[in-house]
Design an enzyme around this catalytic site. Structure first.
Site, PDB file in Angstrom:
ATOM      1  N   HIS A  24       0.839  -1.205   0.000  1.00  0.00           N
ATOM      2  CA  HIS A  24       0.000   0.000   0.000  1.00  0.00           C
ATOM      3  C   HIS A  24       0.875   1.256   0.000  1.00  0.00           C
ATOM      4  CE1 HIS A  24      -3.469   2.550   1.478  1.00  0.00           C
ATOM      5  NE2 HIS A  24      -2.428   3.273   1.898  1.00  0.00           N
ATOM      6  N   GLU A  25       1.860   1.275   0.884  1.00  0.00           N
ATOM      7  CA  GLU A  25       2.732   2.454   0.974  1.00  0.00           C
ATOM      8  C   GLU A  25       3.604   2.601  -0.279  1.00  0.00           C
ATOM      9  OE1 GLU A  25       2.013   4.534   3.079  1.00  0.00           O
ATOM     10  OE2 GLU A  25       0.796   3.272   4.376  1.00  0.00           O
ATOM     11  N   HIS A  28       1.924   4.582  -2.835  1.00  0.00           N
ATOM     12  CA  HIS A  28       2.073   6.034  -2.695  1.00  0.00           C
ATOM     13  C   HIS A  28       3.477   6.479  -3.112  1.00  0.00           C
ATOM     14  CE1 HIS A  28      -1.739   6.479  -0.745  1.00  0.00           C
ATOM     15  NE2 HIS A  28      -1.397   5.828   0.349  1.00  0.00           N
TER      16      HIS A  28
END
Length: 453
Positions: A24-25, A28
């Site tokens: 998920h990170e 980003h």
């Protein structure tokens, strides 16, 4: 060995969730760096740092509390209009440092000012062209949507793998004359379903008629029964009338007589409106239907999941409050209610250590549990509320729309949307999320959900 397998299930689940957080990170960080942004930190977890390593301009690490993660992108908050004049200063050592003047004209203003100051404290003049708030609006949307999109992709590929191989199993009423699966020993109001019979509960008409699991109903009040839907309608329309039921047990034709009772029941499986209908107290035997499918089938199923997840998110605070009441013993915990990562770990451990399921079913359950958590995390993070990713997406989208309207109307550029002004709301939302998270974790420890119900 049971304890070992339980621990194995917990470890598999926790590692999978931590990997999902890490991905998920990355969702980003990768586009942020691709668009020229400066990422100074990439961490899995919160709290004290367990391990970290500096690679280039980014510090990678793991923190002690594995309940999330974050990436630090420089320049998330723009300077306030009254603070632009103080952007560049020289510190005691003669170095030029970008800072923001603090304001203390009110509590919320001070919160916003402090947040800006923390954001800009280590920003140097060399970072001026790499600040996140200066990115094109669509780039900011891509960066912030990258994280939850990764979670949805993880869910999609897991669901697809399961649907294409193992398939999706649904329980449907067997065709033909209905075979009875369960017989209620007593009449329990629909609103109290799930509890055991007490001495004050009257016996059910089916139990009085001598019906038992495995019996095949052939007629009801002389009407030949060919399916469950027909039998259910006959029972409901009978109200509190007499009933003669013919059924087959072990190849022998038998008859039973009783009187159906009137109970408030849902109108149908899709309409939960209660109305007074005849009640017998039996459920039909179900057959398992296995459906397999590819990516389009998976997307269709995820569409249905999206609708249900949106409904669940709308009632999440109420569901968490119910968990709080269950913790103090005011009500039973809803087996279909929300769970934390602790509850997910317990369910994973119970599944792997259980002797009731074959290995294939255990693997499928674990995969679906991991996919379900990823799907919910992705959907939750798209909520248009700060500090969630959806809040940043909404701010960037509004900035894009506002600037587009200004160009069409040949008006001056309205500038960047100042997300800092929404920080008081973000603090309230974050506090609510923290409280709900703590309640769910305590609930999963005190009144945990179990595979056995």
């Amino acid at each position: 060995m049971t304890a070992f397998y339980y621990l194995l299930g917990v470890v598999i689940f926790v590692v999978a969730i931590l990997a999902s957080i890490g991905l998920h990170e990355l969702g980003h960080m990768i586009p942020a760096k691709k668009f020229g942004g400066k990422v100074t930190q990439y961490f899995i977890g919160f709290g004290p740092t367990v391990w970290s390593k500096q690679v280039g301009e980014t510090e990678y690490g793991v923190k002690a509390i594995p309940l999330g993660g974050y990436v630090k992108i420089v320049g998330m908050l723009p300077p306030g209009a009254h603070e632009l004049a103080d952007e560049v200063v020289v510190d005691a050592a003669g170095n030029t440092v970008t800072r923001v003047r603090k304001s203390n004209t009110g509590m919320f203003t001070q919160l916003i000012s402090d947040a800006r100051a923390a954001e800009w404290e280590l920003v140097g003049p060399e970072d001026n062209d790499r600040l996140f708030y200066k990115l094109a609006s669509w780039k900011k949307i891509v960066v912030m949507a990258g994280g939850p999109t990764v979670n949805l992709l993880i869910a999609f590929f897991i669901f697809w793998g399961v649907f294409a191989t193992y398939g999706q199993q649904t329980a449907e009423v067997a065709t033909g004359a209905p075979v009875i699966s369960t017989v209620s020993e007593c009449v329990i109001p629909f609103t109290e379903e799930g509890r055991k019979c007490t001495a004050d509960d009257p016996p059910s008409p089916a139990f009085e008629a001598g019906l038992r699991p495995g019996d095949q109903v052939t007629t009801f009040n002389g009407v030949a029964v060919t399916g469950w839907d027909q039998l259910r309608d006959l029972i409901r329309d009978n109200a509190a009338g007499d009933a003669t039921i013919a059924y087959v047990r072990d190849g022998q034709q038998l008859n039973g007589t009783t009187s159906t009772t009137v109970e408030a029941r849902p109108t149908s499986e899709t309409d939960e409106t209660l109305r007074e209908v005849g009640f017998l107290g039996v459920t039909p035997e179900l057959e398992i239907i296995t459906t397999t499918g590819g990516p389009l089938y998976t997307l269709d199923q995820m569409g249905d999941m999206t609708v249900e997840t949106v409904k669940a998110l709308a009632t999440l605070p109420v569901k968490v409050f119910d968990v709080a009441q269950a913790i103090v013993g005011l009500e039973e915990r809803d087996p279909l209610g929300p769970v934390s990562i602790v509850g997910g770990g317990r369910l994973a451990g119970e599944t792997v250590s259980s002797d009731q399921f074959p290995v294939a079913e255990k693997a499928v359950f674990l995969l679906m549990l991991i996919a379900g958590f990823n799907f919910f995390i992705g959907m939750f993070n798209f909520l248009p509320l700060l500090p969630l990713d959806g809040g940043h997406i909404a701010s960037a989208a509004w900035e894009w729309v506002r600037r587009g309207i200004a160009r069409l109307r040949r008006r001056p550029d309205p500038g960047y949307v100042d997300a800092a002004k929404l920080l008081p709301i973000a603090y309230v939302v974050a506090s609510a999320m923290l409280v709900m998270g703590v309640v769910l974790i305590i609930g999963d420890l005190v009144v945990p959900l179990s595979l056995e119900g």
